[in-house]
Structure formats: C-alpha cells, structure tokens
Design an enzyme around this catalytic site. Sequence first.
Site, PDB file in Angstrom:
ATOM      1  N   LYS A 172       0.739  -1.054  -0.042  1.00 42.19           N
ATOM      2  CA  LYS A 172       0.140  -0.029   0.217  1.00 42.19           C
ATOM      3  C   LYS A 172       0.987   1.390   0.234  1.00 42.19           C
ATOM      4  CE  LYS A 172      -3.890  -2.274   2.241  1.00 42.19           C
ATOM      5  NZ  LYS A 172      -5.104  -2.210   3.270  1.00 42.19           N
TER       6      LYS A 172
ATOM      7  N   PHE B  81     -15.425   3.676   7.172  1.00 41.03           N
ATOM      8  CA  PHE B  81     -13.932   3.973   6.668  1.00 41.03           C
ATOM      9  C   PHE B  81     -13.901   3.818   5.183  1.00 41.03           C
ATOM     10  CE2 PHE B  81     -13.949  -0.675   7.853  1.00 41.03           C
ATOM     11  CZ  PHE B  81     -13.466  -1.131   6.813  1.00 41.03           C
TER      12      PHE B  81
ATOM     13  N   ARG C 128      -1.778 -14.331   4.222  1.00 35.27           N
ATOM     14  CA  ARG C 128      -2.483 -13.666   5.423  1.00 35.27           C
ATOM     15  C   ARG C 128      -1.588 -13.813   6.626  1.00 35.27           C
ATOM     16  NH1 ARG C 128      -6.914 -10.157   4.250  1.00 35.27           N
ATOM     17  NH2 ARG C 128      -7.873 -11.112   5.968  1.00 35.27           N
TER      18      ARG C 128
ATOM     19  N   THR D 177      -5.215  -7.193  10.749  1.00 37.82           N
ATOM     20  CA  THR D 177      -5.347  -5.772  10.193  1.00 37.82           C
ATOM     21  C   THR D 177      -4.947  -4.544  11.084  1.00 37.82           C
ATOM     22  OG1 THR D 177      -7.476  -6.929   9.180  1.00 37.82           O
ATOM     23  CG2 THR D 177      -7.382  -4.549   9.062  1.00 37.82           C
TER      24      THR D 177
ATOM     25  N   ARG E 153       2.698  -6.505   9.061  1.00 35.11           N
ATOM     26  CA  ARG E 153       1.939  -5.288   9.740  1.00 35.11           C
ATOM     27  C   ARG E 153       2.455  -4.964  11.178  1.00 35.11           C
ATOM     28  NH1 ARG E 153      -3.978  -7.501   7.648  1.00 35.11           N
ATOM     29  NH2 ARG E 153      -4.120  -5.889   5.670  1.00 35.11           N
TER      30      ARG E 153
ATOM     31  N   ASN F 270      -2.028   0.052   6.874  1.00 33.83           N
ATOM     32  CA  ASN F 270      -1.449  -0.958   7.186  1.00 33.83           C
ATOM     33  C   ASN F 270      -0.474  -1.941   6.251  1.00 33.83           C
ATOM     34  OD1 ASN F 270      -3.487  -1.984   5.769  1.00 33.83           O
ATOM     35  ND2 ASN F 270      -4.718  -2.975   7.199  1.00 33.83           N
TER      36      ASN F 270
ATOM     37  N   HIS G  42      -1.985  -5.595   1.333  1.00 34.18           N
ATOM     38  CA  HIS G  42      -3.170  -6.150   1.369  1.00 34.18           C
ATOM     39  C   HIS G  42      -3.229  -7.636   0.747  1.00 34.18           C
ATOM     40  CE1 HIS G  42      -7.148  -7.015  -0.532  1.00 34.18           C
ATOM     41  NE2 HIS G  42      -6.502  -7.585  -1.557  1.00 34.18           N
TER      42      HIS G  42
HETATM   43  P1  ATP Z   1      -6.940  -6.254   3.325  1.00 31.86           P
HETATM   44  O1  ATP Z   1      -8.342  -6.504   2.729  1.00 31.86           O
HETATM   45  O2  ATP Z   1      -6.397  -4.730   2.948  1.00 31.86           O
HETATM   46  O3  ATP Z   1      -5.927  -7.385   3.045  1.00 31.86           O
HETATM   47  P2  ATP Z   1      -7.917  -7.121   5.971  1.00 31.86           P
HETATM   48  O4  ATP Z   1      -8.587  -8.176   4.780  1.00 31.86           O
HETATM   49  O5  ATP Z   1      -6.906  -7.202   6.934  1.00 31.86           O
HETATM   50  O6  ATP Z   1      -7.014  -6.251   4.795  1.00 31.86           O
HETATM   51  P3  ATP Z   1     -10.434  -5.695   5.802  1.00 31.86           P
HETATM   52  O7  ATP Z   1     -11.544  -5.768   6.997  1.00 31.86           O
HETATM   53  O8  ATP Z   1     -10.724  -6.380   4.481  1.00 31.86           O
HETATM   54  O9  ATP Z   1      -9.124  -5.967   6.234  1.00 31.86           O
HETATM   55  O10 ATP Z   1     -10.340  -4.065   5.529  1.00 31.86           O
HETATM   56  C1  ATP Z   1      -9.826  -3.479   4.324  1.00 31.86           C
HETATM   57  C2  ATP Z   1      -8.941  -2.406   4.627  1.00 31.86           C
HETATM   58  O11 ATP Z   1      -9.679  -1.294   5.154  1.00 31.86           O
HETATM   59  C3  ATP Z   1      -7.872  -2.612   5.771  1.00 31.86           C
HETATM   60  O12 ATP Z   1      -6.709  -3.366   5.223  1.00 31.86           O
HETATM   61  C4  ATP Z   1      -7.483  -1.094   6.245  1.00 31.86           C
HETATM   62  O13 ATP Z   1      -6.685  -0.862   5.371  1.00 31.86           O
HETATM   63  C5  ATP Z   1      -8.918  -0.565   6.183  1.00 31.86           C
HETATM   64  N1  ATP Z   1      -9.596  -0.675   7.098  1.00 31.86           N
HETATM   65  C6  ATP Z   1     -10.307  -1.736   7.794  1.00 31.86           C
HETATM   66  N2  ATP Z   1     -10.764  -1.460   9.013  1.00 31.86           N
HETATM   67  C7  ATP Z   1     -10.695  -0.134   9.279  1.00 31.86           C
HETATM   68  C8  ATP Z   1     -11.039   1.005  10.154  1.00 31.86           C
HETATM   69  N3  ATP Z   1     -11.646   0.306  11.122  1.00 31.86           N
HETATM   70  N4  ATP Z   1     -10.704   1.996  10.206  1.00 31.86           N
HETATM   71  C9  ATP Z   1     -10.066   2.362   8.800  1.00 31.86           C
HETATM   72  N5  ATP Z   1      -9.546   1.616   7.713  1.00 31.86           N
HETATM   73  C10 ATP Z   1      -9.949   0.330   8.013  1.00 31.86           C
HETATM   74 MG    MG Z   2      -9.709  -7.740   3.212  1.00 31.37          MG
END
Ligand code: ATP
Ligand code: MG
Length: 136
Positions: free
Chosen positions: A11, A59, A87, A93, A104, A114, A117
């Site tokens: 990212k 968000f 993962r 996350t 992370r 973070n 992805h």
């Molecule tokens: P990714 O999809 O990026 O691999 P993830 O699967 O761990 O991450 P998701 O729940 O899919 O997490 O959320 C997608 C992305 O949205 C997160 O990686 C983060 O950048 C952002 N995000 C998630 N939760 C929050 C939050 N509470 N506040 C701000 N940004 C968030």
């Molecule tokens: Mg995700």
Amino acid sequence: MSNQKTLSIIKPDAVKAGHVDSINLMIENSGLKILEKKEIKLSKEEAQQFYAVHSDKPFYNELCEFMTSGPIIVQMIEGENAIELYRKVMGATNPAEADENTIRKKFATSIQENAVHGSDSEDNALKELNFFFKDI
Ligand code: ATP
Ligand code: MG
C-alpha cells in the site's frame, strides 16, 4: 493443501516509506514466490471498485483516498496454501493486534495505513488477480 495464487498489494504508506524490498524478503522467506510485480497508481474509480465490498463501511471513503494517495505495488504470489500463508505473513488488520515477525507488526502505522493487502479466499484471489493481471 494445494498450490494457490493470491494477490498482494504493498500500500502507499509502505511504498512511500521505502519498505518494498524488506516486505518482499519476508514474503519470499516464508516460501512464497512472487510471479509478477508492477507499480501502479490507482484512480479513484479503481479504488472504489476494488474495495466495493466495503462500500457500506464508515471508513470506505477514507480508505479509497488513502489507496490513491501514492503508487502501490501489485503482485501475483504463488505457493502451497498461498492465500492463508500470505495472510499469516501479513498479520492482523490492526497492527496493535498483529503477531511478532509479521509485515503489519513491523511496518503498519495504523488500522488503515497497514502496509499490505492480501486476498482472503480463493474466489476473491481470482477476482482480485483478474483486476490487475490479464494472464492468469
Ligand atoms: P486487506 O483487505 O487490505 O488485505 P484485511 O482483509 O485485513 O485487509 P479488511 O477488513 O478487508 O481487512 O479491510 C480492508 C482495509 O480497510 C484494511 O486493510 C484497512 O486498510 C482498512 N480498514 C479496515 N478496518 C478499518 C477501520 N476500522 N478504520 C480504518 N480503516 C480500516
Ligand atoms: Mg480484506
């Protein structure tokens, strides 16, 4: 267990901070192979489409702005059980909850910024790889 391909994105926060090589070393040290790698900058429309699954989240707008704030590295990763393994290498996350020795834990600065992805299922891996790479 089977051989899988998954999508990895480094990212904008991690690209800006110069962590690309360190992150890729962690990916390769876990036994995963980086088959394709390209640097791109997402348009607002592309970010909105890519994260459409989160369009109802509070968000969402901030996330799309963040993901278009600078160049990203999109990568096709392959290996045994690659989706789950990558993962694990990424960590939780929220970096505050990420295990030691995860990407992370080392490089994320907040739950939003973070660093990386990773696709979360076989269906999503296929969809997300198709989004960025034609020849899969
Ligand atoms: P990714 O999809 O990026 O691999 P993830 O699967 O761990 O991450 P998701 O729940 O899919 O997490 O959320 C997608 C992305 O949205 C997160 O990686 C983060 O950048 C952002 N995000 C998630 N939760 C929050 C939050 N509470 N506040 C701000 N940004 C968030
Ligand atoms: Mg995700």
